[in-house]
Motif scaffolding. Structure first.
Motif, PDB file in Angstrom:
ATOM      1  N   SER A  17       0.845  -1.187   0.091  1.00 55.74           N
ATOM      2  CA  SER A  17       0.104   0.018   0.021  1.00 55.74           C
ATOM      3  C   SER A  17       0.969   1.430  -0.021  1.00 55.74           C
ATOM      4  O   SER A  17       2.117   1.233   0.398  1.00 55.74           O
ATOM      5  N   ARG A  19       0.138   5.868   0.185  1.00 51.19           N
ATOM      6  CA  ARG A  19      -0.523   7.080   0.344  1.00 51.19           C
ATOM      7  C   ARG A  19       0.031   8.135  -0.286  1.00 51.19           C
ATOM      8  O   ARG A  19       1.047   8.585   0.180  1.00 51.19           O
ATOM      9  N   SER A  21      -0.097  12.432  -1.387  1.00 47.41           N
ATOM     10  CA  SER A  21      -0.743  13.527  -0.629  1.00 47.41           C
ATOM     11  C   SER A  21      -0.669  14.642  -1.534  1.00 47.41           C
ATOM     12  O   SER A  21       0.293  14.603  -2.489  1.00 47.41           O
ATOM     13  N   THR A  69      -8.681   4.736  -2.790  1.00 52.46           N
ATOM     14  CA  THR A  69      -9.645   5.686  -2.059  1.00 52.46           C
ATOM     15  C   THR A  69      -9.086   6.897  -2.196  1.00 52.46           C
ATOM     16  O   THR A  69      -8.096   7.482  -1.638  1.00 52.46           O
ATOM     17  N   SER A  71      -9.612  10.805  -0.586  1.00 53.80           N
ATOM     18  CA  SER A  71     -10.160  11.633   0.583  1.00 53.80           C
ATOM     19  C   SER A  71      -9.531  12.938   0.484  1.00 53.80           C
ATOM     20  O   SER A  71      -8.563  13.152  -0.172  1.00 53.80           O
ATOM     21  N   TYR A  80      -6.065  13.175  -0.631  1.00 53.04           N
ATOM     22  CA  TYR A  80      -5.320  11.956  -0.639  1.00 53.04           C
ATOM     23  C   TYR A  80      -5.504  11.117  -1.599  1.00 53.04           C
ATOM     24  O   TYR A  80      -6.733  11.118  -1.967  1.00 53.04           O
ATOM     25  N   GLN A  82      -5.265   7.125  -1.450  1.00 51.04           N
ATOM     26  CA  GLN A  82      -4.806   5.783  -0.643  1.00 51.04           C
ATOM     27  C   GLN A  82      -4.662   4.438  -1.595  1.00 51.04           C
ATOM     28  O   GLN A  82      -5.780   4.375  -2.116  1.00 51.04           O
ATOM     29  N   ASN A  84      -4.060   0.725  -2.258  1.00 47.88           N
ATOM     30  CA  ASN A  84      -3.851  -0.618  -1.687  1.00 47.88           C
ATOM     31  C   ASN A  84      -3.709  -1.863  -2.721  1.00 47.88           C
ATOM     32  O   ASN A  84      -4.198  -1.497  -3.986  1.00 47.88           O
TER      33      ASN A  84
END
Length: 123
Positions: A17, A19, A21, A69, A71, A80, A82, A84
């Motif tokens: 995973s 993330r 930004s 995802t 967000s 963000y 994300q 996975n």
């Protein structure tokens, strides 16, 4: 002029995973629809995900649904992504984008772009 700066890219293994930004400055972030795109070597840039500025409506490319995802945190002027269950085919430069749309609107066309962050997934 809205400015966007991405971060969080790197080299990971398949199944991992990550993330990403994207932090905005120079504009009222909370009023911008935000999106993520990516461009793999030798391919055109493609839409990944988008999020509205009001009620958090989201839109995803079929290739990332259920794995990625999007967000946002309007207090931090940051969106963000994300990611996975990363796959080798997710390898690309990922770009953050912004545009002014209605409060509940997502979009696949944008005016403002960041410089991109590289994501490399080893198989």
């Amino acid at each position: 002029q809205l400015q966007l700066v991405e971060s969080g890219g790197g080299l990971v293994q398949a199944g991992d995973s990550l993330r990403l930004s994207c932090t905005a400055s120079g504009g009222t972030f909370s009023r911008y629809t935000m999106g993520w795109f990516r461009q793999a070597p030798g391919k055109e840039r493609e839409f990944v995900a988008a999020i509205s500025w009001s009620n958090g409506n989201t839109d995803y490319a079929d290739s990332v649904k259920g794995r990625f995802t999007i967000s946002r945190d309007n207090a931090k002027n940051t969106v963000y992504l994300q990611m996975n269950s990363l796959k080798f085919e997710d390898t690309a430069v990922y770009y953050c984008a912004a545009d002014y749309r209605g409060p509940d609107a997502t979009s696949r066309e944008y005016t403002y772009w960041g410089q991109g962050t590289q994501v490399t997934v080893s198989s």
